[in-house]
Structure formats: structure tokens, C-alpha cells
Design a protein around this motif. Structure first.
Motif, PDB file in Angstrom:
ATOM      1  N   GLY A 132       0.819  -1.203   0.000  1.00 55.31           N
ATOM      2  CA  GLY A 132       0.000   0.000   0.000  1.00 55.31           C
ATOM      3  C   GLY A 132       0.858   1.260   0.000  1.00 55.31           C
ATOM      4  O   GLY A 132       0.628   2.190  -0.774  1.00 55.31           O
ATOM      5  N   LEU A 133       1.888   1.283   0.855  1.00 51.90           N
ATOM      6  CA  LEU A 133       2.795   2.438   0.906  1.00 51.90           C
ATOM      7  C   LEU A 133       3.489   2.627  -0.438  1.00 51.90           C
ATOM      8  O   LEU A 133       3.574   3.739  -0.974  1.00 51.90           O
ATOM      9  N   PHE A 134       3.986   1.497  -0.978  1.00 48.43           N
ATOM     10  CA  PHE A 134       4.688   1.525  -2.258  1.00 48.43           C
ATOM     11  C   PHE A 134       3.776   2.062  -3.360  1.00 48.43           C
ATOM     12  O   PHE A 134       4.144   2.972  -4.107  1.00 48.43           O
ATOM     13  N   GLY A 135       2.571   1.521  -3.433  1.00 48.07           N
ATOM     14  CA  GLY A 135       1.639   1.956  -4.471  1.00 48.07           C
ATOM     15  C   GLY A 135       1.263   3.415  -4.308  1.00 48.07           C
ATOM     16  O   GLY A 135       1.133   4.148  -5.291  1.00 48.07           O
ATOM     17  N   ASN A 136       1.114   3.832  -3.052  1.00 48.68           N
ATOM     18  CA  ASN A 136       0.779   5.227  -2.793  1.00 48.68           C
ATOM     19  C   ASN A 136       1.897   6.145  -3.266  1.00 48.68           C
ATOM     20  O   ASN A 136       1.654   7.149  -3.945  1.00 48.68           O
ATOM     21  N   ALA A 137       3.146   5.800  -2.944  1.00 49.70           N
ATOM     22  CA  ALA A 137       4.265   6.650  -3.336  1.00 49.70           C
ATOM     23  C   ALA A 137       4.453   6.644  -4.853  1.00 49.70           C
ATOM     24  O   ALA A 137       4.550   7.703  -5.483  1.00 49.70           O
ATOM     25  N   LEU A 138       4.469   5.431  -5.451  1.00 49.45           N
ATOM     26  CA  LEU A 138       4.822   5.327  -6.867  1.00 49.45           C
ATOM     27  C   LEU A 138       3.659   5.729  -7.778  1.00 49.45           C
ATOM     28  O   LEU A 138       3.780   6.656  -8.582  1.00 49.45           O
ATOM     29  N   PHE A 139       2.538   5.034  -7.650  1.00 48.63           N
ATOM     30  CA  PHE A 139       1.454   5.251  -8.611  1.00 48.63           C
ATOM     31  C   PHE A 139       0.644   6.505  -8.282  1.00 48.63           C
ATOM     32  O   PHE A 139       0.376   7.329  -9.148  1.00 48.63           O
ATOM     33  N   VAL A 140       0.264   6.645  -7.004  1.00 49.53           N
ATOM     34  CA  VAL A 140      -0.609   7.766  -6.637  1.00 49.53           C
ATOM     35  C   VAL A 140       0.135   9.091  -6.735  1.00 49.53           C
ATOM     36  O   VAL A 140      -0.372  10.053  -7.308  1.00 49.53           O
ATOM     37  N   LEU A 218      -8.825 -10.482  -4.488  1.00 48.15           N
ATOM     38  CA  LEU A 218     -10.152 -10.233  -3.899  1.00 48.15           C
ATOM     39  C   LEU A 218     -10.065 -10.066  -2.389  1.00 48.15           C
ATOM     40  O   LEU A 218     -10.781  -9.269  -1.789  1.00 48.15           O
ATOM     41  N   ALA A 219      -9.192 -10.868  -1.757  1.00 47.12           N
ATOM     42  CA  ALA A 219      -9.111 -10.863  -0.302  1.00 47.12           C
ATOM     43  C   ALA A 219      -8.384  -9.637   0.226  1.00 47.12           C
ATOM     44  O   ALA A 219      -8.456  -9.324   1.405  1.00 47.12           O
ATOM     45  N   GLU A 220      -7.691  -8.912  -0.645  1.00 43.94           N
ATOM     46  CA  GLU A 220      -6.803  -7.852  -0.188  1.00 43.94           C
ATOM     47  C   GLU A 220      -7.552  -6.569   0.151  1.00 43.94           C
ATOM     48  O   GLU A 220      -8.496  -6.192  -0.516  1.00 43.94           O
ATOM     49  N   ALA A 221      -7.118  -5.914   1.210  1.00 44.11           N
ATOM     50  CA  ALA A 221      -7.708  -4.623   1.548  1.00 44.11           C
ATOM     51  C   ALA A 221      -6.653  -3.582   1.893  1.00 44.11           C
ATOM     52  O   ALA A 221      -6.680  -2.472   1.377  1.00 44.11           O
ATOM     53  N   ALA A 222      -5.690  -3.955   2.743  1.00 44.77           N
ATOM     54  CA  ALA A 222      -4.744  -2.956   3.248  1.00 44.77           C
ATOM     55  C   ALA A 222      -3.965  -2.284   2.119  1.00 44.77           C
ATOM     56  O   ALA A 222      -3.677  -1.090   2.186  1.00 44.77           O
ATOM     57  N   ALA A 223      -3.640  -3.038   1.068  1.00 47.60           N
ATOM     58  CA  ALA A 223      -2.859  -2.460  -0.024  1.00 47.60           C
ATOM     59  C   ALA A 223      -3.683  -1.470  -0.844  1.00 47.60           C
ATOM     60  O   ALA A 223      -3.138  -0.696  -1.630  1.00 47.60           O
ATOM     61  N   LEU A 224      -5.007  -1.510  -0.675  1.00 41.20           N
ATOM     62  CA  LEU A 224      -5.870  -0.664  -1.502  1.00 41.20           C
ATOM     63  C   LEU A 224      -6.308   0.618  -0.811  1.00 41.20           C
ATOM     64  O   LEU A 224      -6.718   1.566  -1.465  1.00 41.20           O
TER      65      LEU A 224
END
Lengths: 294, 288
Positions: A132-140, A218-224
Motif C-alpha cells: 500500500g505504501l509503495f503503491g501510494n508513493a509510486l502510482f498515486v 479479492l481478499a486484499e484490503a490494506a494495499a488498496l
């Protein structure tokens, strides 16, 4: 348990404590197994008992009202589907290419193969909140996507990649070498052999890999939470923010007083989808066994 | 293009894809490091010496003691592993040595189902079922103990499934030899099967520990999230993962950086565990 005991020798002095030890161990493991089964039953029955009353086709087709306390989950389902689509669109080609390379084109022990395999192994262990942190920094932020379906899907693609690569590499390796030799004997290049022989034969196994990845996503939440966000509206494009089923359960349970009813119902939908997936892999798995005649 | 050249182009693009896949983990480490720099530079030891956790965008305006969250994570993880390791192992022994084949097959399926239940659903169940139960024991109910129980349930399937596969790898003839030597069933398990499968079982527990450290929302939902070092298991606390989940939404500046730094701590912990597991497995293969 009685049959096994009969095979134990009858050392006169040692037998009673031995048998007592066996019996104690048996009682303990049966108790643990009952406990585990009981808890699973408890969780499922509790969900069904409180959730089923809220569930109906209207729940699946309506928009949520009153912060999700009332109404349905239509936009949540749509977002979940979109995020899965993005995840698979990225993870499948990248993962399949890696799997093909690892299984068909380079030696198992080569430095590059080792490097790729080790990296993916470490990636598989990365906690989802770190994704989640990684995606937030890189993509977002760096890529300027903002909280969006696209950013969430890309983050999940990174997350399911190790699972997908490992499972599809196994599917390719399971194809008997006779197929490779026959293809080579016919004068096919290795790539042609992969495309027209190995991939079709390994397809059921690759489908299992795909379905497993969908289950994980489907089961994932924290990364989203910080990549796709938790907006409840119907997404109109991949640039919109939206919440998945798992996030919807979390938000309703934690941040919406009186949201438990619909949280229960959403949890049932999520669990139902995962059960379907479980069933799907089992069916595909059986199909594979039938085809290879094992 | 000639077939040979096409083939070479294909192999190189496959290599490119595999390299990209392998690079992700490096990219994660690099990004977390870069984002942690302000916290490392502006906060450094204050992460331990500050008086509490009252974060602010500028380091000078807030206080940033992450110790309670680290303690929270360690307590919850340790508790969950202490419960899940023996229960998971017992589960594996049940499947392998005690259950009739039909029951073992059904039970294994059931454990796989447990493994597939999302963390959020475990957390939700903990919130609506366990929290009221434990609250009856001593309020508020959302506590370290609740988190330990929920997390133990979550990682139990990992221990059970991986230990069972380690036990299955123990050669049948060893077990038969033990029986022939007159060992009882428990004697065979304790004297032969468990020692032979030891490194596999330890690996299972280590991987389960990694899962427990990283679990986020299931813990957030049941642990109470109060920033304190709990004086008893029935008190609420906050985990490192939960801290990130709760505050990333509005954090900026040094606060945001401190959250990335706690992510880095988590990542390093989990990587160390993964390396340990890989090393143990490698060790075993060398002996085989």
C-alpha cells in the motif's frame, strides 16, 4: 487408532505408559482438530445468520444509501471487477513471460534464474500494507494517478505476481518432455513450440494460477486503502477512486455505526466469491488430472 | 526476420519481463528508503526518545515515539505464534497420523478454506463476536488478547498446511523402521517424524510469523488502536501496521515519512524472516 496400537509390541513393563501416551496424544490432536473445525463453522454460521436477511438481488444491484447502512453494493462490485481487470491485464502478461523464461529458456540453476526466483520469493513475503505504501508513493504520487482504480490495480498486480509466476511456471514444467522433443523433432523453434504446444497443454494449470491470483486480489484490503481509496460512487473510468468488497466490509464495520448488517451481507458476497474460486481451481485441477491421465 | 533472430528477440523480451518482475522488490525497498529519509534525518533517535505519539507535518511541531507501536506489533505477533504454532502442528499431526484417510481429506480441505478467508473477515468476526465476549470478561474488549486470538486463527492454516507437507516428506520407510523397532505411535512421531521434519516445521512457523507481523486490518479492527504500551493483555494497543493504515490517509511531511519508516521496519523484519526460512530450507537440501 486401535489397529495401530495392536502393532505396537507388548513390552511388559513399558506398554501401559506407552499406550497412555498414545491415547493422550490422540485425544489432544482430535480436540485441536475439532476446535479448528468448530471455529470455521462458527465464523461461517455467524456470517450467514446475520447477513442473509440483507442479501438479495437488490443488494447486488442497488447503490448504497446512508453511507452504506442501507441500499446495496453495485458500485463496490463494479470497482472490484475493474481493479481485478487492471491487476490481471498487467500481472498475466508479465508473469507468463517470466514463467515461460524460467521454465523453457534458461537453466534452472543459472544466476539469472536464481536472481529472479529469489526476488519473487522476497516479493511474496512483503506485507500488504507495505504494498500500500509503495503503491501510494509510486502510482498515486510519482505517477500522478491519484487515488484511482488504476493505481489500486497496478499495486495488486505487483502483489499477485509472485504467486502467478510460481503457479504458471509449475504448470509449464508439468508438461512432459515428450511434447518438447516431439516439437523439436518437427522442426519447430523453441518459441513456436511454446506457443503452439506447451501453452495450450499447460493452459488448465495456468488458469489455476490465474484463479489463485484473483482470489488473492479479492481478499486484499490494506494495499488498496491508499491506492484505490474508499470512495463509494460508481467509478466512471480507471482514473476514479473506488472501494472493493473487502474495503467495504472494513469501512462499514469500523467507521459506520449501524453498518454491521450490510457489512455482514458484503462479507457473505466476498466469501461466496472466494468459495466459487476455490471450487473453480478444484474443478480445473481435476480436468488437468484427467487430461494427463494421472 | 529469420527464425533464429525472432527467437533471440523473443528470449530477450522474456528476459526483460522477468527482470521487470524481479526489479519490483528492489523498487519497493528503494522507494521506502527515499520516503523515509526525512524521518531518518529530522527525527532519528526521537522515534524512541520522544514523549509520545502526537504526529505533525513538521518534525518540530509534534512528537514521534513509535516504541509503543513496535511493542504492540511484537506482543501481538509473539502471542499469535505461541498459540498458532502448537495448534497448527497438532492440526498437521491429526491429518498425517491420527485421522482416518477420509476425515483427513475433508479436514485438509477445511484448513485450506480457513487459509483463504480474507483478513478483513477474520477482523470483522473478531469485532462482532470476540470483542463483546472479551468485553464481558473485562471491558473494553478490543485488546491485545483479542488481536492475538484473531491473528492466531489467521496464521494457524499456514503452520498446519506447511508442517503437514514437511511431515509428508518424511520417508515412509523411516516410520516403518520405527514401528518395527517397537516404538509406539507417539514414540514414532516424537522420535522420528518430528525430528525429521523439524526444519520444515520451523520454516512453517517462521513464515507464519511473517504473516502475523504484516497483517493489518484484522488487527486494526480488534486491538483498540490506543497508542500505549499495554500493561496487560486485556488492554488495547496499536500495531505498526495499524498505525500506518489509520494515519496514511491524512499524513503529510515528516509524519508521512515516519509512517514510511515504520513500513521500512516491517519490511526489514519480514525480509529477515524470509531469509532465515530460505537459509533453513537450503540447509536441509544440503544434507539430503
Amino acid at each position: 487408532m486401535t489397529t495401530r496400537e495392536a502393532t505396537a509390541p507388548r513390552g511388559a513393563s513399558a506398554a501401559p505408559p506407552r499406550r497412555r501416551g498414545d491415547r493422550l496424544a490422540a485425544i489432544l490432536v482430535w480436540a485441536v482438530a475439532t476446535l479448528v473445525a468448530g471455529v470455521l463453522l462458527w465464523i461461517v454460521l455467524d456470517l450467514l445468520r446475520h447477513g442473509l436477511v440483507h442479501l438479495g438481488h437488490a443488494f447486488l444491484l442497488e447503490a448504497p444509501r446512508d453511507a452504506g447502512r442501507a441500499g446495496g453494493i453495485a458500485p463496490v462490485l463494479a470497482t472490484t471487477g475493474l481493479i481485478l481487470a487492471v491487476t490481471l491485464a498487467v500481472a498475466v502478461p508479465l508473469g507468463l513471460a517470466s514463467a515461460i523464461l524460467l521454465s523453457e529458456f534458461i537453466r534452472r540453476g543459472s544466476a539469472f534464474a536464481q536472481f529472479v526466483r529469489r526476488s519473487l520469493e522476497v516479493l511474496a513475503g512483503v506485507p500488504s500494507i507495505v504494498f500500500g505504501l509503495f503503491g501510494n508513493a509510486l502510482f498515486v504520487h510519482y505517477f500522478g494517478m491519484g487515488y484511482s482504480v488504476a493505481a489500486g490495480g497496478l499495486t495488486l498486480a505487483c502483489m499477485v505476481l509472485p504467486l502467478f509466476v510460481r503457479a504458471s511456471e509449475e504448470a509449464l514444467r508439468a508438461v512432459p518432455d515428450d511434447y518438447r522433443r516431439a516439437a523439436a523433432g518437427l522442426g519447430l523453434t523453441r518459441f513456436a513450440a511454446v506457443r503452439s504446444v506447451l501453452l495450450p497443454v499447460a493452459l488448465p494449470g495456468i488458469l489455476v494460477a490465474l484463479v489463485l491470483s484473483v482470489g488473492r486480489a479479492l481478499a486484499e484490503a490494506a494495499a488498496l486503502l491508499f491506492t484505490s481509496g474508499y470512495v463509494m460512487r460508481m467509478p466512471e473510468s480507471l482514473a476514479d477512486s473506488g472501494r472493493t468488497l473487502a474495503i467495504h466490509v472494513y469501512e462499514l464495520a469500523m467507521n459506520v455505526p449501524g453498518g454491521e448488517g450490510n457489512a455482514y451481507a458484503t462479507a457473505i458476497v466476498l466469501l461466496g466469491l472466494l468459495l466459487l474460486i476455490n471450487l473453480g481451481t478444484a474443478l480445473i485441477g481435476r480436468h488437468v488430472l484427467v487430461r494427463t491421465g494421472e | 526476420m529469420s527464425p533464429a533472430r525472432t527467437e533471440r528477440a523473443v528470449v530477450w523480451s522474456l528476459r526483460g519481463a522477468a527482470l521487470a518482475a524481479a526489479a519490483i522488490v528492489g523498487l519497493i525497498v528503494a522507494l521506502l528508503l527515499v520516503e523515509s529519509i526525512p524521518a531518518i534525518r529530522n527525527l532519528a533517535l526521537r522515534l524512541v526518545t520522544d514523549s509520545g505519539w502526537y504526529p505533525a507535518p513538521a518534525a518540530t511541531d509534534g512528537s514521534f515515539r513509535i516504541t509503543p507501536m513496535v511493542v504492540g506489533t511484537l506482543l501481538i505477533t509473539a502471542g499469535a505464534v505461541v498459540i498458532a504454532a502448537p495448534l497448527g502442528l497438532a492440526s498437521a499431526l491429526f491429518c498425517r497420523f491420527f485421522a482416518p484417510p477420509g476425515v483427513a481429506a475433508i479436514y485438509r480441505r477445511l484448513v485450506e478454506l480457513l487459509a483463504g478467508i480474507p483478513g478483513v473477515i477474520y477482523g470483522f468476526w473478531g469485532l462482532v463476536v470476540l470483542v463483546p465476549l472479551i468485553s464481558a470478561l473485562r471491558p473494553p474488549g478490543a485488546s491485545v488478547l483479542t488481536a492475538i486470538v484473531v491473528l492466531a486463527l489467521m496464521i494457524l492454516p499456514t503452520v498446519a498446511l506447511l508442517s503437514e507437507s514437511a511431515l509428508r516428506d518424511v520417508p515412509q520407510r523411516h516410520l516403518q523402521a520405527a514401528a518395527a523397532l517397537g516404538l509406539s505411535r507417539w514414540g514414532t512421531i516424537a522420535g522420528v517424524a518430528l525430528p525429521a521434519a523439524r526444519s520444515g516445521i520451523v520454516t512453517a512457523v517462521i513464515l507464519a510469523t511473517g504473516r502475523a507481523i504484516g497483517e493489518t486490518l484484522a488487527v486494526v479492527m480488534v486491538v483498540g488502536n490506543i497508542v500505549q504500551i499495554p500493561s496487560s493483555l486485556l488492554q488495547p494497543a496499536r500495531a505498526l501496521t495499524g498505525n500506518i493504515a489509520l494515519e496514511m490517509g491524512y499524513a503529510s511531511g515528516d509524519h508521512r515519512s515516519a509512517l514510511f519508516f515504520s513500513g521500512l521496519i516491517l519490511l526489514v523484519l519480514v525480509m529477515l524472516l524470509t531469509a532465515l526460512a530460505a537459509w533453513l530450507r537450503g540447509d536441509e537440501h544440503d544434507h539430503a
